[in-house]
Scaffold this motif. Structure first.
Motif, mmCIF file in Angstrom:
data_model
loop_
_atom_site.group_PDB
_atom_site.id
_atom_site.type_symbol
_atom_site.label_atom_id
_atom_site.label_comp_id
_atom_site.label_asym_id
_atom_site.label_seq_id
_atom_site.Cartn_x
_atom_site.Cartn_y
_atom_site.Cartn_z
ATOM 1 N N GLU A 27 0.765 -1.040 -0.157
ATOM 2 C CA GLU A 27 0.057 0.064 0.049
ATOM 3 C C GLU A 27 1.162 1.424 0.376
ATOM 4 N N THR A 28 1.793 1.179 0.924
ATOM 5 C CA THR A 28 3.089 2.497 0.960
ATOM 6 C C THR A 28 3.858 2.635 -1.229
ATOM 7 N N GLY A 29 3.979 2.116 -1.470
ATOM 8 C CA GLY A 29 4.368 1.957 -2.289
ATOM 9 C C GLY A 29 3.921 2.205 -3.383
ATOM 10 N N LEU A 30 2.984 1.659 -3.472
ATOM 11 C CA LEU A 30 1.544 2.080 -4.461
ATOM 12 C C LEU A 30 1.395 2.981 -4.153
ATOM 13 N N ARG A 31 1.213 3.586 -3.183
ATOM 14 C CA ARG A 31 0.780 5.506 -2.804
ATOM 15 C C ARG A 31 1.880 6.349 -3.472
ATOM 16 N N GLU A 32 2.562 5.739 -2.864
ATOM 17 C CA GLU A 32 3.677 7.003 -3.417
ATOM 18 C C GLU A 32 4.622 7.084 -4.129
ATOM 19 N N ALA A 33 4.172 6.361 -5.134
ATOM 20 C CA ALA A 33 4.078 5.691 -7.117
ATOM 21 C C ALA A 33 2.664 6.699 -7.156
ATOM 22 N N ILE A 34 2.050 6.824 -6.761
ATOM 23 C CA ILE A 34 0.687 7.155 -8.034
ATOM 24 C C ILE A 34 0.710 8.993 -7.558
ATOM 25 N N THR A 35 0.848 9.178 -6.463
ATOM 26 C CA THR A 35 0.637 10.709 -5.844
ATOM 27 C C THR A 35 2.191 11.417 -6.513
ATOM 28 N N ALA A 36 3.343 10.561 -6.848
ATOM 29 C CA ALA A 36 4.147 11.083 -7.732
ATOM 30 C C ALA A 36 4.180 11.570 -8.915
ATOM 31 N N ALA A 37 2.754 10.721 -9.273
ATOM 32 C CA ALA A 37 2.999 10.394 -10.946
ATOM 33 C C ALA A 37 1.392 11.742 -10.710
ATOM 34 N N GLY A 38 0.529 12.855 -9.689
ATOM 35 C CA GLY A 38 0.403 13.354 -9.818
ATOM 36 C C GLY A 38 -1.691 12.526 -9.392
ATOM 37 N N GLY A 39 -1.446 11.303 -8.786
ATOM 38 C CA GLY A 39 -3.183 10.857 -8.875
ATOM 39 C C GLY A 39 -3.254 10.406 -7.280
ATOM 40 N N GLU A 40 -4.144 9.624 -6.651
ATOM 41 C CA GLU A 40 -4.130 9.553 -5.612
ATOM 42 C C GLU A 40 -4.774 7.744 -5.170
ATOM 43 N N LEU A 41 -4.672 7.578 -3.411
ATOM 44 C CA LEU A 41 -5.163 6.433 -3.543
ATOM 45 C C LEU A 41 -5.919 6.586 -2.296
ATOM 46 N N PRO A 42 -6.994 6.957 -2.298
ATOM 47 C CA PRO A 42 -8.084 7.414 -1.560
ATOM 48 C C PRO A 42 -8.100 6.838 -0.169
ATOM 49 N N GLU A 43 -8.268 7.080 0.822
ATOM 50 C CA GLU A 43 -8.091 6.043 2.435
ATOM 51 C C GLU A 43 -9.696 5.317 1.806
ATOM 52 N N GLU A 44 -10.919 5.620 1.562
ATOM 53 C CA GLU A 44 -12.048 4.851 1.296
ATOM 54 C C GLU A 44 -11.713 3.635 -0.134
ATOM 55 N N PHE A 45 -10.653 4.071 -0.751
ATOM 56 C CA PHE A 45 -10.453 2.457 -1.363
ATOM 57 C C PHE A 45 -9.361 1.561 -1.127
ATOM 58 N N VAL A 46 -9.069 1.968 0.216
ATOM 59 C CA VAL A 46 -8.029 1.275 0.526
ATOM 60 C C VAL A 46 -8.930 0.044 1.925
ATOM 61 N N ASN A 47 -8.646 -1.581 0.720
ATOM 62 C CA ASN A 47 -9.667 -1.991 2.116
ATOM 63 C C ASN A 47 -8.451 -3.696 1.650
ATOM 64 N N TYR A 48 -8.969 -3.895 3.799
ATOM 65 C CA TYR A 48 -8.268 -4.894 4.478
ATOM 66 C C TYR A 48 -9.600 -5.710 4.579
ATOM 67 N N ILE A 49 -9.582 -7.230 4.321
ATOM 68 C CA ILE A 49 -11.018 -7.661 4.185
ATOM 69 C C ILE A 49 -11.081 -8.538 5.404
#
Length: 252
Positions: free
Chosen positions: A104-126
């Motif tokens: 999750e951390t690596g994904l967020r860093e990469a998407i943020t660096a590209a100008g995108g987002e990984l919103p908390e509501e889209f993070v699911n540990y089931i």
């Protein structure tokens, strides 16, 4: 070859059985469900049996580690999704662990660096097991329904493992979403993509066969005295990308 199914009690029982059989060496993938207590592994060391950790180590114990760079897995997945044009992504994992949190951390860093987002509501540990397919489906489907029902749904999803990608792929179809036309999907798994479904799924990969070879070589070197039993070198396994057929540009 023994399978603990990520259960610490089963893992401990396996260690005792292996020591009772007087094995010449152990390559161990510590259970990710909870930190492995050092006392379980200390039994191996006290018997003088060579030990190699795979994927992750055990705090307080020194042994060679063939590591999967978990954060880099997420970062590489994020960079891949960004390259396809995705800027609003989601992450789904059956369970929370050090590995999946690092994804999750690596994904967020990469998407943020590209100008995108990984919103908390889209993070699911089931919080379910890989083993029970029927319960998994019942738990994952409402998560996907909620996440994909809004106008600003994610355009891509990363999962923690191939089996999770398989289920998410099938459930997205039940929701009327085509992969990758409507939503892209990427996960993590082995380099060897056996079977029609695995070949279809896009994934960041690690060569588990080569990891096994490296573990065997290290155990042999420890067995013949070339390496001390408490050697603590860390070797990061290289990552690859299986493009599969579940990646495409976002359909905004």
């Amino acid at each position: 070859v023994c399978r603990s199914e990520n259960d610490l009690l089963k893992q401990n029982d396996i260690i005792v059985q292996l020591l009772d059989k007087d094995v010449g060496g152990i390559a161990m993938v510590p259970a990710p469900s909870a930190p492995t207590p050092a006392y379980q592994v200390r039994q191996i060391r006290e018997r003088g049996v060579p030990l190699v950790f795979c994927h992750r180590g055990v705090e307080g114990m020194q042994a060679p580690l063939l590591a999967i760079p978990f954060k880099d897995v997420g970062r590489m997945a994020g960079e891949t999704l960004a390259r396809y044009g995705h800027r609003r992504v989601a992450f789904i994992s059956f369970r929370a662990s050090d590995a999946t949190r690092a994804y999750e951390t690596g994904l967020r860093e990469a998407i943020t660096a590209a100008g995108g987002e990984l919103p908390e509501e889209f993070v699911n540990y089931i919080g379910i097991s890989h083993a029970d397919a029927s319960q998994n489906e019942e738990a994952v489907l409402p998560v996907l329904e909620k996440m994909c029902s809004g106008a600003n749904r994610p355009t891509a999803i990363m999962t923690g493992f191939d089996t999770e990608s398989e289920l998410v792929y099938l459930l997205l179809g039940q929701l009327g979403l085509k992969v990758p036309e409507d939503i892209s999907l990427i996960g993590f798994g082995g380099t060897w993509r056996d079977g029609a479904m695995l070949r279809r799924l896009s994934a960041i990969t690690v060569d588990e066969t080569e990891l096994g070879r490296k573990a065997s070589r290290l155990l042999h070197r420890m067995r013949i005295g070339e390496l001390p039993l408490d050697d603590h070198q860390k070797i990061d396994m290289p990552l690859g990308l299986s493009e599969g057929r579940t990646l495409a540009g976002p359909q905004e």
